[in-house]
Structure formats: C-alpha cells, structure tokens
Design an enzyme around this catalytic site. Structure first.
Site, short mmCIF file in Angstrom:
data_model
loop_
_atom_site.label_atom_id
_atom_site.label_comp_id
_atom_site.label_asym_id
_atom_site.label_seq_id
_atom_site.Cartn_x
_atom_site.Cartn_y
_atom_site.Cartn_z
N GLY A 142 35.14 49.41 41.41
CA GLY A 142 34.10 49.96 42.29
C GLY A 142 33.73 51.39 41.97
O GLY A 142 33.03 52.05 42.74
N SER B 96 34.48 47.17 37.51
CA SER B 96 33.15 47.61 37.10
C SER B 96 32.59 46.81 35.91
O SER B 96 31.83 47.34 35.10
CB SER B 96 33.13 49.11 36.79
OG SER B 96 33.46 49.86 37.96
N HIS C 44 45.03 41.53 45.41
CA HIS C 44 43.98 42.46 45.00
C HIS C 44 44.40 43.89 45.36
O HIS C 44 45.06 44.12 46.38
CB HIS C 44 42.66 42.11 45.70
CG HIS C 44 41.52 42.88 45.13
ND1 HIS C 44 41.22 44.15 45.54
CD2 HIS C 44 40.63 42.58 44.16
CE1 HIS C 44 40.19 44.60 44.83
NE2 HIS C 44 39.81 43.65 44.00
N GLY D 174 33.34 42.35 41.11
CA GLY D 174 33.07 42.74 42.49
C GLY D 174 31.58 42.97 42.69
O GLY D 174 30.80 42.03 42.89
N GLY D 175 31.18 44.22 42.60
CA GLY D 175 29.80 44.61 42.89
C GLY D 175 28.74 43.74 42.23
O GLY D 175 27.79 43.29 42.89
N GLU E 30 43.24 44.34 36.61
CA GLU E 30 42.25 45.21 37.21
C GLU E 30 42.81 46.63 37.35
O GLU E 30 43.51 46.93 38.32
CB GLU E 30 41.85 44.70 38.59
CG GLU E 30 41.22 43.32 38.57
CD GLU E 30 40.28 43.12 39.75
OE1 GLU E 30 39.12 42.79 39.51
OE2 GLU E 30 40.70 43.32 40.90
N GLU F 166 42.89 46.24 46.66
CA GLU F 166 42.48 46.71 47.99
C GLU F 166 43.45 46.21 49.06
O GLU F 166 43.70 46.89 50.06
CB GLU F 166 41.03 46.28 48.27
CG GLU F 166 40.05 47.14 47.46
CD GLU F 166 38.77 46.45 47.05
OE1 GLU F 166 38.41 45.41 47.64
OE2 GLU F 166 38.12 46.95 46.11
N ASN G 27 34.20 38.32 43.20
CA ASN G 27 34.97 38.70 44.39
C ASN G 27 33.98 39.41 45.32
O ASN G 27 33.66 40.58 45.09
CB ASN G 27 36.12 39.63 43.98
CG ASN G 27 36.85 40.21 45.18
OD1 ASN G 27 36.68 39.73 46.30
ND2 ASN G 27 37.64 41.24 44.95
N TRP G 28 33.51 38.68 46.29
CA TRP G 28 32.46 39.24 47.17
C TRP G 28 33.01 40.29 48.12
O TRP G 28 32.24 40.99 48.77
CB TRP G 28 31.81 38.12 47.97
CG TRP G 28 30.98 37.16 47.17
CD1 TRP G 28 30.87 37.06 45.81
CD2 TRP G 28 30.10 36.16 47.71
NE1 TRP G 28 29.99 36.06 45.47
CE2 TRP G 28 29.51 35.50 46.61
CE3 TRP G 28 29.76 35.75 49.00
CZ2 TRP G 28 28.58 34.45 46.79
CZ3 TRP G 28 28.85 34.71 49.17
CH2 TRP G 28 28.26 34.08 48.07
N LYS G 29 34.33 40.37 48.25
CA LYS G 29 34.95 41.31 49.20
C LYS G 29 34.37 41.08 50.60
O LYS G 29 34.03 39.94 50.93
CB LYS G 29 34.78 42.75 48.71
CG LYS G 29 35.23 42.89 47.24
CD LYS G 29 35.37 44.29 46.76
CE LYS G 29 35.84 44.27 45.30
NZ LYS G 29 36.14 45.59 44.77
P1 PGA Z 1 34.08 45.87 40.89
O1 PGA Z 1 35.30 45.13 41.62
O2 PGA Z 1 33.53 44.90 39.87
O3 PGA Z 1 33.12 46.20 41.96
O4 PGA Z 1 34.66 47.09 40.22
C1 PGA Z 1 36.19 44.31 40.92
C2 PGA Z 1 37.22 43.78 41.86
O5 PGA Z 1 37.64 44.50 42.77
O6 PGA Z 1 37.66 42.63 41.72
#
Ligand code: PGA
Length: 259
Positions: free
Chosen positions: A176, A216, A98, A237-238, A170, A100, A13-15
């Site tokens: 994050g 994470s 998601h 994500g990251g 999640e 966010e 998930n590149w956001k």
């Molecule tokens: P993260 O994000 O791996 O940076 O914690 C995961 C996500 O939001 O899908």
C-alpha cells in the site's frame, strides 16, 4: 527451477473495500476481462460480500476467497468467523496471516499456524502471507523473519497438504506504499522461501508450491515481477479494486510475464 511444475495464481485482496453492490459490479466487470486467463484468478472479498461474490462468479473461472478465519470450530470469539462457516458457504479459499492482521489485530506466528490448521481441516485452500518489516530488512534479517514465519505457520501441516497452500511473500514496507520490491528482491526472497519449503518437505514439494509476490504490484510492474522464475503470481491489494488493472496483471501472469 521449472515454473511449469506449479500453478501461477493472481489473487486480489480487496481488504475492507466494496459493499455487496460494489462487489457484484466489480465481479461482473472482471468476468469478461479474465475469462481466458492463463492462470488461476482469485478475489478475496470482505465476509459480508462472500455470498454475493460467489453468486456473481458462479460458473466462471474466478474463485472467491475470504481474508481471515478463526482457529476454533465455534465458541466465544465475538466478531470472528470459523473456517467451517466459510466452507459451508462454499468459499474455497482464505488469506491467513496478512501483515495488516499481524500489525493491527495482534496476529502472531502461533495464531497464524492455528488458523492455517483450521482452514486446511475445513477443506479450504490457504494463501499464507509472510514478509519482513522495513527495519528488519534494513537490519539484514529478512531471511530469518521469512523463514521463521513460514516454519511456524506450517507446523503440523503434512507434505500432502501443501497442495492447498499458496505462500505470498509480502514485504510489509511495500504494501500500500507504492514502493514495490524490485523484481530482483522479490525473486531473491521467493527463492529463499522455496528453499525453506524444500528443507521442510523436500524438493518435489518445494518445486510444486506456488509462491506469490505482493506489495504494490500493479499493471505497470507486474510483467517484470512475474517473469522471475520464483515469482508464481501475485497478491494484489489496491490494483485489484480496478477491473482493468487487475485484468492486466492477470494477462501478464498468463503470459509468464512476457508481454
Ligand atoms: P497492495 O496490497 O497491492 O495495495 O500493496 C497488497 C496486499 O496487502 O496484499
């Protein structure tokens, strides 16, 4: 629980990261690193990167996804993108719900459900995100929250459509933050979510549904998480923004966590 009954899927998930040039470069770097993957590989990129990413990944085992879509076919929804717009572009899958989106953009269980319905109707695969906030975990209502989110999101989704749904557990406190859920915590909730799916659709459907962990996950902790019987992949994500790290997670998933 027999893991071979379902697909292992690692999705990035590149956001809101990477311009088109950056997306092309990252996909190009990933292609040789994940070409022999023993699992499905998806990169969910910003809307503006979609066509460039689709072109860059054409003919490879990397699937490209979007990060949201609206529930209406068209209309006065400034700034939104419909599921049909994605499918016409050749995008096969989309992240819905998601945390966010829920936290910053007013997404509710009901709007998540409407978006899921629209995505399925447009022929898209859905990565449906659910998970509890820190205070909800601390108050002992993780199961209630995940159960509610799953049940409402899947309202009106038929058993035959479940093959197009991936659920991503999640925990919001792990996203994050560098605070990964322990493999035991991930397994516990993923197993619980599978039981919720079983309650809705029966055992065969529950055995077949891919349930990822996200929050994470990285090259160091992926193997331990992915070894768990109910953790069928990850939403990353990251670490999905670094080709080597993402590829290491893909490798761990392909080996069933045994590396
Ligand atoms: P993260 O994000 O791996 O940076 O914690 C995961 C996500 O939001 O899908």
């Amino acid at each position: 629980m027999n893991k071979s009954l379902r697909k292992t899927v690692i999705a990035g998930n590149w956001k809101m990261n990477k311009t088109r040039a950056g997306a092309k470069a990252l996909i190009a770097e990933l292609i040789p690193l994940v070409k022999d993957a023993g699992c499905d590989v998806i990169c969910c990129v910003p809307f503006t990167d979609l066509d460039a990413a689709l072109l860059a990944a054409k003919g490879t085992n990397i699937m490209i996804g979007a990060q949201n879509c609206h529930w209406a076919e068209s209309g006065a929804f400034t700034g939104e993108i419909s599921a049909e717009m994605l499918s016409e572009l050749g995008v096969p899958c989309v992240v819905i719900g998601h945390s966010e989106r829920r936290q910053y953009f007013g997404e509710t269980d009901e709007t998540v459900n409407r978006r899921v319905r629209a995505a399925l109707d447009a022929g898209l695969k859905v990565i449906l995100c659910v998970g509890e906030l820190l205070h909800q975990r601390e108050n002992g209502v993780t199961e209630e929250i995940c159960s509610m989110q799953v049940k409402i999101a899947l309202k009106g989704v038929a058993a035959e459509e479940l093959g197009n749904i991936i659920i991503a557990y999640e925990p919001v406190w792990a996203i994050g933050t560098g605070k990964t859920a322990t493999a035991e915590q991930a397994e516990e909730v993923n197993g619980y979510i599978r039981a919720v799916v079983e309650g809705l659709y029966g055992k065969a459907a529950a055995d077949g549904v891919t349930i990822q962990y996200g929050g994470s996950m990285n090259a160091q902790n992926a193997a331990e998480l992915l070894k768990k019987p109910n953790v069928d992949g990850g939403l990353i994500g990251g670490a999905s923004l670094k080709a080597q790290d993402f590829a290491a997670i893909v490798k761990a998933a392909g080996a069933g966590g045994d590396i």
